[in-house]
Design a protein around this motif. Structure first.
Motif, PDB file in Angstrom:
ATOM      1  N   ASP A 103      -0.494   1.834  -4.490  1.00  9.72           N
ATOM      2  CA  ASP A 103       0.517   0.776  -4.506  1.00  9.72           C
ATOM      3  C   ASP A 103       1.703   1.135  -5.389  1.00  9.72           C
ATOM      4  O   ASP A 103       2.825   0.742  -5.108  1.00  9.72           O
ATOM      5  N   GLY A 104       1.428   1.831  -6.469  1.00  7.40           N
ATOM      6  CA  GLY A 104       2.440   1.946  -7.513  1.00  7.40           C
ATOM      7  C   GLY A 104       3.180   3.268  -7.588  1.00  7.40           C
ATOM      8  O   GLY A 104       4.144   3.380  -8.335  1.00  7.40           O
ATOM      9  N   TYR A 105       2.718   4.278  -6.855  1.00  7.78           N
ATOM     10  CA  TYR A 105       3.339   5.596  -7.001  1.00  7.78           C
ATOM     11  C   TYR A 105       3.582   6.229  -5.639  1.00  7.78           C
ATOM     12  O   TYR A 105       2.772   6.066  -4.724  1.00  7.78           O
TER      13      TYR A 105
ATOM     14  N   PHE B 248       4.021  -7.796  -0.205  1.00  8.01           N
ATOM     15  CA  PHE B 248       5.383  -7.341  -0.545  1.00  8.01           C
ATOM     16  C   PHE B 248       5.378  -5.848  -0.799  1.00  8.01           C
ATOM     17  O   PHE B 248       4.331  -5.250  -0.899  1.00  8.01           O
TER      18      PHE B 248
ATOM     19  N   ARG C 117       7.055  -0.829  -5.528  1.00  3.89           N
ATOM     20  CA  ARG C 117       6.190   0.143  -6.199  1.00  3.89           C
ATOM     21  C   ARG C 117       6.081  -0.138  -7.702  1.00  3.89           C
ATOM     22  O   ARG C 117       4.995  -0.171  -8.263  1.00  3.89           O
ATOM     23  N   TYR C 118       7.239  -0.384  -8.328  1.00  3.40           N
ATOM     24  CA  TYR C 118       7.192  -0.544  -9.785  1.00  3.40           C
ATOM     25  C   TYR C 118       6.533  -1.855 -10.195  1.00  3.40           C
ATOM     26  O   TYR C 118       5.797  -1.894 -11.176  1.00  3.40           O
ATOM     27  N   VAL C 119       6.795  -2.916  -9.428  1.00  6.31           N
ATOM     28  CA  VAL C 119       6.147  -4.191  -9.767  1.00  6.31           C
ATOM     29  C   VAL C 119       4.634  -4.046  -9.631  1.00  6.31           C
ATOM     30  O   VAL C 119       3.869  -4.479 -10.493  1.00  6.31           O
ATOM     31  N   LYS C 120       4.192  -3.388  -8.550  1.00  8.27           N
ATOM     32  CA  LYS C 120       2.744  -3.210  -8.365  1.00  8.27           C
ATOM     33  C   LYS C 120       2.164  -2.316  -9.457  1.00  8.27           C
ATOM     34  O   LYS C 120       1.056  -2.545  -9.944  1.00  8.27           O
ATOM     35  N   ARG C 121       2.926  -1.290  -9.815  1.00  5.84           N
ATOM     36  CA  ARG C 121       2.425  -0.387 -10.864  1.00  5.84           C
ATOM     37  C   ARG C 121       2.168  -1.158 -12.159  1.00  5.84           C
ATOM     38  O   ARG C 121       1.166  -0.986 -12.818  1.00  5.84           O
TER      39      ARG C 121
ATOM     40  N   MET D  28       1.793  -4.548 -12.434  1.00  3.27           N
ATOM     41  CA  MET D  28       0.821  -5.645 -12.329  1.00  3.27           C
ATOM     42  C   MET D  28      -0.608  -5.132 -12.290  1.00  3.27           C
ATOM     43  O   MET D  28      -1.530  -5.852 -12.668  1.00  3.27           O
TER      44      MET D  28
ATOM     45  N   GLY E  51       3.545 -11.575  -8.937  1.00  3.83           N
ATOM     46  CA  GLY E  51       4.056 -10.242  -8.602  1.00  3.83           C
ATOM     47  C   GLY E  51       5.072 -10.336  -7.472  1.00  3.83           C
ATOM     48  O   GLY E  51       6.144  -9.736  -7.509  1.00  3.83           O
TER      49      GLY E  51
ATOM     50  N   TYR F 205       9.048  -9.474  -7.485  1.00 12.13           N
ATOM     51  CA  TYR F 205       9.603  -8.537  -6.500  1.00 12.13           C
ATOM     52  C   TYR F 205      10.771  -9.176  -5.764  1.00 12.13           C
ATOM     53  O   TYR F 205      11.843  -8.579  -5.640  1.00 12.13           O
TER      54      TYR F 205
END
Lengths: 304, 159
Positions: free
Chosen positions: A241-243, A304, B93-97, B99, B111, B115
Motif C-alpha cells: 500500500d505504501g511503497y 482510496f 501511498r504516503y497516507v497509507k504508509r 497509517m 485515512g 487523502y
C-alpha cells in the motif's frame, strides 16, 4: 519649592531606597540569555568530554587521542561500530543489561571459535543461553547481518580483546567464511532458478533473518522499547500500500538508523533498520520486494 | 519580607533551570537523518504550517481538521503542506504508509478523509505542480490520476 528639605524634619535614620520589583524586561532578558547559553553550550560545549577539556599530562596521553593505525585503528573502528550498534543492549562497558542482553565481558561465548561467535550477530539469537553460569532467554535480532565483513570483523575483534577478554582478533576473511557457511541452508542456484520471484524473495527474507525482527512472513515485529510505533518493529504486510517497488528497495538499502521515540526523553529504541544496500544484492532486493508485496491480505481495499 | 524574596528567587531559579534544560533538549533533538532527506524535510518544514481552508467546501474543511489533528502527532504539519507530493497516486501511498505504522491511530475512514483533503487541496493550491507532474506521466497513469482528482473534486464540489 517642595524640592527643598523641610528643615523641621527629623532625620534620625539613614535615608534608604525602598524595595522595587525587578523590571520584567531584565527577567526576560536573563531567561533568554540563559536559554541561548544552554543551546550554545549543548551545541559546542562537548559536554565535558575528556578529549576536549582534560589537560594532557604527557605526550603519551595526547597520543592516546590521536588517530591510530594498523591493529589499533581496527580496534578503534570496532569500538565505534560496537558503541553504535551493540552497546545499546550489551552496554558500552560490555556488562550487558538485565532483561535486555547478557554480558560480553568475561563471556565464554565471546572467546570461542570465530564461526560460532559470528553466528550470533549474523543470524540473531532466540531462546535460552547460559552465560557465565546465568540463564538468559531473550531474542536478539541479526544485528550484524547488515554490517560489512571488515566492520563485523572489527567489532568481533574489539569484543574479543576488550574488558579483560583474552580472545584473538578476527579477520574479515573469517567473517566471510562464517557468513557463507550460514548461507549453506539456503536453496541452491538450481533450486532458485525454478522458483518464482515471490518464492525467491521469501528465501531472501529468511536468508537475511528479516523475520527475526519483523516476524515470520512479516506478520508482526518484536517489541522495540520506547519506539514511537507502539513500541513494536512494524509488520510488513501492508508495504504494498505504501511503497512503489523502487521506493521500497531504496528504503531497505538505506535503512533507518533513527527510530522516533515514544517518550522523547526516554532511551533510544534498541532495534533499528540496518542499511542493507551493501549486503543484499540488487537481484535479491528485487525478489524481496516482490515477496513483501505478496504479503498484503487479499480482498482488503481501503477505498482510496 | 525575607520569605517573599526567597520565594521570588526560587521561582526565578526554577524558571531558569526549566528553560535552560529545554534549550539543551531542543539542540539534542535534531538527530542526523540521511543528509539529503533531512535537507528536504527542513525545506518543507520552513514553509507555512497551516492552510486557509475557509473557501473550501464544508466537507473538505472537516477533512482538514482530521488531517491537522492526525498528521501533527508525529511530524510538523508544514511538512506535508509544503511537500512536493501532489498527485493522488503519491498521496494515496504516503497516507497509507503513515497509517499502517503501528500506533498511528489513523483508521481507514480518517485515512480516506486525509487523502481526499490532500488531493483536493493539491488540485488547487499546488495546481502548477500537479499539471507539471501529470505532463511527465504515461498516458495511462495520467488518465488514472486525472480520474482520481475528478472523483474527489466531484464528491465535494457538487454538494
Amino acid at each position: 519649592m517642595s524640592d527643598e528639605l523641610d528643615p523641621h524634619q527629623k532625620t534620625d535614620t539613614e535615608p534608604s531606597a525602598s524595595r522595587a520589583p525587578v523590571p520584567v524586561w531584565i527577567i526576560v532578558l536573563t531567561l533568554v540569555l540563559l536559554f541561548l547559553g544552554a543551546v550554545y553550550f549543548d551545541a559546542y560545549g562537548a559536554w565535558f568530554n575528556n578529549q576536549v577539556y582534560a589537560p594532557y599530562k604527557s605526550a603519551e596521553e595526547l597520543a592516546l587521542y590521536q588517530p591510530k593505525s594498523g591493529a589499533a585503528a581496527i580496534l578503534a573502528h570496532g569500538q565505534a561500530v560496537y558503541d553504535n550498534v551493540c552497546g545499546l543492549c550489551h552496554g558500552n562497558d560490555g556488562l550487558g543489561k538485565p532483561g535486555q542482553a547478557p554480558p560480553l565481558a568475561g563471556s565464554e561465548w565471546v572467546v570461542k571459535d570465530v564461526a560460532s561467535l559470528a553466528h550470533v550477530p549474523l543470524t540473531g539469537l532466540n531462546g535460552p543461553i547460559r552465560v557465565k553460569g546465568q540463564d538468559w532467554n531473550l531474542a536478539m535480532a541479526p544485528m550484524g547481518a547488515g554490517l560489512s565483513d571488515p566492520d563485523l570483523a572489527a567489532v568481533l575483534s574489539y569484543i574479543r580483546t576488550s574488558w579483560g577478554n583474552q580472545g584473538s582478533a578476527v579477520s574479515a576473511d573469517e567473517v566471510k567464511v562464517a557468513r557463507s557457511a550460514i548461507g549453506g541452508n539456503a536453496p541452491s542456484a538450481a533450486e532458485l532458478a525454478k522458483m518464482t520471484p515471490v518464492e525467491r524473495g521469501h528465501a531472501v527474507f529468511q536468508k537475511y533473518g528479516c523475520f527475526q525482527c519483523h516476524g515470520q512472513d512479516g506478520k508482526g515485529g518484536v517489541s522495540n522499547f520506547n519506539a514511537k510505533t507502539a513500541e513494536l518493529v512494524p509488520s510488513l504486510i501492508y508495504v504494498a500500500d505504501g511503497y512503489t517497488k523502487t521506493e521500497l528497495i531504496a528504503f531497505i538499502s538505506r535503512g533507518e538508523r533513527n527510530i522516533p521515540r515514544k517518550n522523547p526523553t526516554g532511551p533510544e529504541p534498541p532495534h533499528f533498520m540496518p542499511k542493507w544496500g551493501p549486503v543484499i544484492s540488487p537481484n535479491e532486493l528485487s525478489d524481496l520486494a516482490d515477496f513483501l508485496f505478496s504479503l498484503k491480505p487479499k480482498g482488503e481495499n481501503l477505498g482510496f | 519580607m525575607h520569605m517573599k524574596m526567597n520565594k521570588q528567587f526560587t521561582a526565578l531559579f526554577v524558571g531558569v533551570i526549566t528553560l535552560a534544560s529545554f534549550g539543551a533538549g531542543v539542540a539534542r533533538a535534531d538527530d542526523p537523518l540521511d543528509a539529503a532527506t533531512q535537507e528536504r524535510i527542513n525545506r518543507f518544514e520552513k514553509g507555512p504550517a497551516m492552510i486557509d481552508v475557509s473557501k473550501y467546501p464544508q466537507g473538505i474543511q472537516d477533512d482538514y481538521q482530521v488531517f491537522s489533528q492526525k498528521c501533527s502527532q508525529c511530524h510538523k504539519l508544514s511538512r506535508p503542506i509544503n511537500s512536493d507530493y501532489a498527485l493522488p497516486d503519491e498521496w494515496s501511498r504516503y497516507v497509507k504508509r503513515m497509517m499502517h505504522k503501528p500506533g498511528s491511530g489513523i483508521d481507514s475512514s480518517s485515512g480516506k478523509a486525509i487523502y481526499e483533503f490532500l488531493v483536493y487541496d493539491s488540485s488547487l493550491r499546488k495546481k502548477a505542480m500537479v499539471d507539471d507532474k501529470l505532463a511527465r506521466l504515461s498516458a495511462e497513469d495520467q488518465a488514472a490520476d486525472q480520474a482520481k482528482i475528478k472523483e474527489v473534486r466531484d464528491k465535494y464540489d457538487n454538494k
